[in-house]
Design a protein around this motif. Structure first.
Motif: not given
Length: 542
Positions: A326-340, A368-382
């Motif tokens: 489905g819709a996926t995006a690679t995000v770069l975390v710039q602040n904070g920690t992104l969790k599942v 964590e900050p400065s980490t790129p990850v691909e995320i799944l679960g988006l309602s659409g493509v940003p």
């Protein structure tokens, strides 16, 4: 006016009374001289108002009953006051914001609109970025340079894998960014396709790159795209490290390339400048470790920090839709920690993060900050360049996105606000609001560029600085338009045309492109704009 007359007399101006007039030049000098005095008076007024007025937060619009409650008066008294404004309203009738503010002021109450859910979320993230709980983070590096100068091969050499040969094989997860470890330090690399993508992200307000590595092939030297990449990096105020690639080739002249770089504004350290240059070979791996050492050194000088304990925020650097995920995006975390499991908003979409995949294809639970990850679960493509923010409540996230979509629909229906035009800048300069006029200049031949730049340098004033952020030979391209958007610059063409894609983007984003065939007219228009004297264009509609 009595106070003003006294002040004018201090300036030895003979003003008889409040009906007297002074010429525009004198008025401008007086305005300049009184600036500090007026700011002081404004601060005193605001301080007095702050002490006397009570601040009450409300949700506009208000009914008569609501306003009466906020002002602590009887509805009857308020209805009588409204009649004086020629407003005949019953207790349940809605009042507009302007009349509410006006009447509240009479009761020494300042009504302020309550922040929306989105404003509260953004304010929370802003506070967490400015928190004292900051720790060092990895630098984010973008490789730029002329086509075929070895950007991808160099990145491949850094990652010690065969992405170029085996991309289709699926050994490496292509998510548009990679994190490498070197000498107990981590570095994140963005694999953006050229400086156009870098500036397109900037045009959307995304500043993700900390350091630019400019790849220059020593057998080829500085090429047109090299110069473009330099201008784009400088416009973003990002430090540049030069990787002098292909040193394994025979009969190369590194000094000649350094001289070419100096001519386009990059003076290397061994020539008395401040630009780090590292000879490397993507093919043999020579110099790669030294390049990484220089990146880490530059990062330490920048003192890059983030709050890893905060709610995550960052930027979308790639997005797509597949049948499998489905819709996926690679995000770069710039602040904070992104969790599942986190709920995020980005652009016109939201997500409850179902899964996160790193650049090695492994599922991870946090980033964590400065980490790129691909995320799944988006309602659409940003869109690439969209900011993302973690929201503490899924219901709130859906509500924010609903309002964003409504706002987007309104913007699509109503006319788009024009960006920067030479005429508008002239007005802003006249008001003293703009101190720098940024230009992008494209011309038919190098001789024309030199003549134009030389003439423009002579018309800069002490009040308004002329900044030519990019110049080049050839037609106006989409890359030029994106740079103009990101830097709020005017594009000026001399003896050139506009590429169809560039024209399309310029029209959509309302970027002004001025074309000239006579140098005198070009110089005359820019000079008039700097002096705040550019005549408005009269357009007749039949």
């Amino acid at each position: 006016s009595k106070e003003l007359i006294e002040k004018l007399k201090e300036f030895k101006l003979d003003v008889k009374g409040h009906m007297a007039s002074i010429d525009e030049e004198t008025a401008e000098i007086v305005r300049h001289e009184l600036e500090g005095y007026l700011q002081k008076k404004k601060r005193e007024f605001e301080e007095k108002r702050r002490k006397e007025f009570k601040i009450v937060e409300v949700d506009f619009p208000l009914t008569v009953r609501d306003l009466a409650v906020k002002l602590k008066v009887k509805p009857k008294e308020l209805i009588e006051r409204l009649i004086k404004e020629n407003i005949f309203a019953n207790i349940n009738q809605t009042l507009n914001k302007e009349i509410c503010l006006k009447i509240a002021e009479e009761y020494k109450i300042e009504l302020r609109e309550k922040p929306s859910d989105e404003e509260k979320v953004l304010e929370l993230h802003k506070k967490e970025k400015e928190s004292e709980n900051l720790t060092p983070r990895a630098p984010v590096v973008t490789l730029m340079g002329h086509v075929d100068h070895g950007k991808t091969l160099l990145l491949d050499a850094i990652r010690k894998s065969n992405i170029v040969d085996r991309e289709a094989g699926g050994i490496t997860q292509h998510i548009g960014a990679y994190k490498v470890k070197f000498d107990n330090h981590q570095i994140s690399f963005l694999d953006t396709p050229g400086h156009e993508a870098f500036t397109a992200m900037r045009a959307r307000g995304a500043n993700v790159t900390d350091i630019v590595v400019l790849v220059v092939a020593v057998d080829d030297g500085v090429m047109p795209q090299t110069k473009e990449a330099i201008d784009h990096a400088k416009a973003a105020n990002v430090p540049i490290i030069v990787a002098l690639n292909k040193i394994d080739k025979p009969h190369i002249n590194i000094d000649k390339v350094k001289q070419q770089l100096q001519e386009v504004g990059l003076r290397s350290e061994d020539r008395g400048g401040d630009v780090i240059t590292v000879p490397v070979s993507a093919k043999t791996g020579e110099g790669i470790d030294h390049l990484l050492e220089m990146i880490i050194l530059q990062a330490e000088m920048l003192e890059l920090k983030a709050n890893k304990d905060a709610l995550a925020s960052g930027t979308v650097i790639e997005a797509r839709k597949t049948k499998a995920s489905g819709a996926t995006a690679t995000v770069l975390v710039q602040n904070g920690t992104l969790k599942v499991g986190d709920v995020i908003i980005t652009g016109l979409h939201f997500a409850k993060v179902r899964a996160m995949i790193n650049d090695r294809g492994e599922r991870v639970n946090l980033a964590e900050p400065s980490t790129p990850v691909e995320i799944l679960g988006l309602s659409g493509v940003p869109e690439v360049g969209d900011q993302f923010y973690v929201v503490d409540d899924e219901k709130k996230a859906k509500e924010i996105i609903k309002k964003r979509r409504e706002q987007r629909r309104k913007e699509e229906i109503s006319p788009i606000v024009k960006r920067v035009s030479l005429e508008d800048l002239s007005k802003e300069i006249q008001k003293g609001k703009i101190k720098t006029l940024k230009l992008i200049i494209k011309a038919d031949v190098q001789g024309s560029i030199e003549a134009i730049c030389s003439s423009l340098e002579k018309i800069s004033t002490s009040e308004v600085k002329l900044d030519i952020i990019h110049e080049g030979v050839g037609n106006i391209t989409e890359s030029d338009v994106m740079l103009a958007i990101a830097s709020e610059a005017i594009i000026i063409g001399f003896g050139v045309g506009i590429e169809s894609k560039a024209n399309e983007v310029a029209k959509t984003k309302r970027v002004e492109i001025k074309l000239y065939s006579v140098i005198y007219e070009l110089i005359s228009d820019v000079k008039a704009a700097i002096e705040g004297l550019l005549e408005p264009q009269i357009k007749r509609t039949f």
